[in-house]
Design an enzyme around this catalytic site. Structure first.
Site, mmCIF file in Angstrom:
data_model
loop_
_atom_site.group_PDB
_atom_site.id
_atom_site.type_symbol
_atom_site.label_atom_id
_atom_site.label_comp_id
_atom_site.label_asym_id
_atom_site.label_seq_id
_atom_site.Cartn_x
_atom_site.Cartn_y
_atom_site.Cartn_z
ATOM 1 N N SER A 67 -30.977 -1.350 -34.230
ATOM 2 C CA SER A 67 -29.408 -0.667 -34.201
ATOM 3 C C SER A 67 -28.120 -1.570 -33.815
ATOM 4 O O SER A 67 -26.837 -1.587 -34.221
ATOM 5 C CB SER A 67 -29.933 0.476 -32.762
ATOM 6 N N LYS A 70 -26.113 -1.309 -37.044
ATOM 7 C CA LYS A 70 -25.622 -1.109 -37.586
ATOM 8 C C LYS A 70 -23.916 -0.677 -37.688
ATOM 9 O O LYS A 70 -23.162 -0.396 -38.439
ATOM 10 C CB LYS A 70 -25.597 0.975 -36.033
ATOM 11 N N TYR A 192 -32.743 1.005 -44.423
ATOM 12 C CA TYR A 192 -32.117 1.284 -43.184
ATOM 13 C C TYR A 192 -33.287 0.858 -42.258
ATOM 14 O O TYR A 192 -33.681 0.079 -41.549
ATOM 15 C CB TYR A 192 -31.973 2.955 -43.327
ATOM 16 N N TYR A 244 -24.297 4.893 -27.288
ATOM 17 C CA TYR A 244 -25.248 7.106 -27.681
ATOM 18 C C TYR A 244 -24.583 7.584 -26.169
ATOM 19 O O TYR A 244 -23.399 7.608 -26.298
ATOM 20 C CB TYR A 244 -26.517 6.561 -27.303
ATOM 21 N N VAL A 262 -32.975 -0.675 -29.873
ATOM 22 C CA VAL A 262 -34.709 -0.664 -29.066
ATOM 23 C C VAL A 262 -35.274 -1.559 -29.023
ATOM 24 O O VAL A 262 -36.413 -1.686 -28.303
ATOM 25 C CB VAL A 262 -35.818 0.269 -29.851
HETATM 26 N N1 GLN Z 1 -34.808 1.334 -36.152
HETATM 27 C C1 GLN Z 1 -34.614 2.211 -35.115
HETATM 28 C C2 GLN Z 1 -34.306 3.317 -35.342
HETATM 29 O O1 GLN Z 1 -34.350 4.051 -35.969
HETATM 30 C C3 GLN Z 1 -33.545 1.765 -34.636
HETATM 31 C C4 GLN Z 1 -33.277 2.788 -33.007
HETATM 32 C C5 GLN Z 1 -32.174 1.544 -32.352
HETATM 33 O O2 GLN Z 1 -32.621 0.951 -32.450
HETATM 34 N N2 GLN Z 1 -32.018 1.747 -31.204
HETATM 35 O O3 GLN Z 1 -36.027 3.901 -34.970
#
Ligand code: GLN
Length: 445
Positions: A67, A70, A192, A244, A262
């Site tokens: 993420s 993003k 993505y 978040y 994550v």
């Molecule tokens: N690729 C992960 C997902 O979409 C990324 C989520 C994250 O890093 N918070 O679940």
């Protein structure tokens, strides 16, 4: 080791030593390949606006960006389409929800922001896809320019997420069913997943964050990756939505735009100061790195990096307010001395922005006997003037003239000059003496 290298590296090493023993949290396993990460890995990196690199621990261990991609893909979308168009598809409101929540605006189905999965999938879908420049190619190029080196994809992590990513596919279908997904949901989610699987290190993340902090110019390569307004927009959304459902608490306590992923990556940016990247795969319940959070939080506290501290309160902008007869260059003759008495001099220094220009204009208003008479503005020691300050000084000088005060500026570097001015801005001179002499001559004439 030099003094700076020692001081900054020592700060990072201390953080590393302080938090390396913390083993709270879990490694993400909903993407099976991520569960293989070393829970003990811990790397910290910081890059300054001059491109100085500092790191400690596992700062060069590769992991997938997840993420943390993003904000950078959001930056690309903003660069290509502009804020108004992107905002038609993705909102910029903190969702207060988990990263993979169904956080869609009631009525329109528009995702709450580009930092949660729903918004990130739409953002990815907004990136143009043409035969000459396919969507993922553009994204990989952009992430690479932010990092300052060519990045690649961890195909195993990609395959692992593609196999298990049903929740993201479900989100994409849901978004399309309510309206705002401009492309095929399957294609959007596959791109993505690939973007999340781009391989980086903590040092890469620090460079990426530093590029945003540096107004969109990578401080290592000098490459302008995105326009300055886009960098500011992305940092704003990171500040309000990057963590978040703990974004508010993070901004309150740590006070820096940030983004977690994550796989254990975390970035924080100090605008105009530094970019930081950390790696530690043990995650809290919200999916953010436990040690990364602790380390950046402690660094912010120790070094006073909280945005709202207003560290930029400028020292002295106005270095001198006097009359020309007090200057060392004043003539000895009584007659000229008397004329020089009528000329106020205000000298400024450093980089002039809105705040500094206000100080300079205030000093010019006040200078001279009861704020009357001629006034010379001395810009000899000014190192930079931004467009706002230039416009303020020019209109301030015009207003003084309209009020019947003679003005002149010592501006050897032409800092007040604008395109329509020709060789010099009106009433600008190479030295303070010439500017004063002009005011004295005007008085005589
Ligand atoms: N690729 C992960 C997902 O979409 C990324 C989520 C994250 O890093 N918070 O679940």
């Amino acid at each position: 080791m030099s003094a700076a290298t020692g001081a900054v590296t020592d700060a990072l090493r201390e953080l590393h030593a302080e938090f390396a023993g913390v083993d709270d949290g879990e490694v993400a396993d909903y993407i099976p390949q991520l569960a293989l990460a070393d829970p003990g890995a811990f790397g910290l990196a910081l890059i300054s606006m001059d491109g100085h690199r500092y790191s400690t621990g596992d700062a060069e261990v590769p992991f997938t960006v997840q993420s943390v991609s993003k904000p950078f893909v959001y930056a690309l979308a903003l660069s290509v389409l502009g804020l108004d168009e992107v905002s038609r598809w993705v909102n910029a409101e903190p969702s207060g929800e988990a990263f993979n929540a169904i956080s869609l605006e009631r009525g329109t189905g528009r995702p709450d922001n580009a930092m949660v999965n729903a918004g990130a999938i739409v953002t990815t879908a907004l990136i143009p896809d043409t035969p000459a420049a396919p969507r993922f190619g553009r994204i990989l190029d952009c992430l690479s320019r932010f990092a300052g080196r060519r990045l690649d994809v961890d195909e195993e992590v990609y395959a692992s997420e593609a196999l298990t990513g049903d929740r993201n596919r479900a989100l994409a279908y849901l978004i399309r069913s309510t309206g705002p997904l401009p492309v095929d949901p399957v294609a959007a989610v596959e791109t993505y997943f690939r973007q999340c699987s781009v391989r980086v290190t903590a040092l890469d993340l620090a460079a990426m964050a530093a590029t945003l902090a540096h107004g969109g110019v990578n401080p290592l390569t000098g490459d302008r990756v995105v326009p300055e307004p886009v960098a500011a927009q992305v940092l704003a959304v990171m500040a309000t939505c990057g963590m978040y459902d703990s974004s508010g608490d993070w901004l309150l306590r740590v006070g820096l735009p940030a983004k977690s992923g994550v796989s254990g990556g975390l970035i924080a940016a100090g605008p105009a100061r530094f970019g930081m990247g950390t790696y530690s795969p043990l995650l809290d319940a919200g999916g953010s790195s436990v040690r990364g959070h602790l380390a950046i939080g402690r660094l912010s506290e120790r070094l006073g990096l909280h945005l709202m501290h207003n560290p930029a309160l400028a020292g002295s902008t106005v270095t001198l307010v006097t009359t020309a007869d007090d200057l060392p260059s004043a003539p000895a003759a009584e007659r000229d001395r008397a004329r020089h008495e009528q000329v106020a001099v205000v000298a400024a220094q450093g980089a002039l922005d809105f705040t500094a220009a206000e100080r300079v204009l205030y000093a010019m208003d006040e200078a001279g006997p009861e704020g009357t008479g001629a006034v010379v503005l001395d810009l000899l020691r000014v190192t930079d003037i931004d467009t706002v300050a230039r416009a303020m000084l020019r209109s301030g000088l015009a207003r003084l003239t309209a009020d019947g005060r003679r003005t002149a500026v010592a501006d050897p570097d032409g800092r007040l000059r604008e395109p329509g001015d020709g060789a010099a801005a009106p009433r600008c001179f190479a030295t303070r003496e010439e500017a004063v002499a002009r005011c004295v001559a005007d008085a005589a004439g």
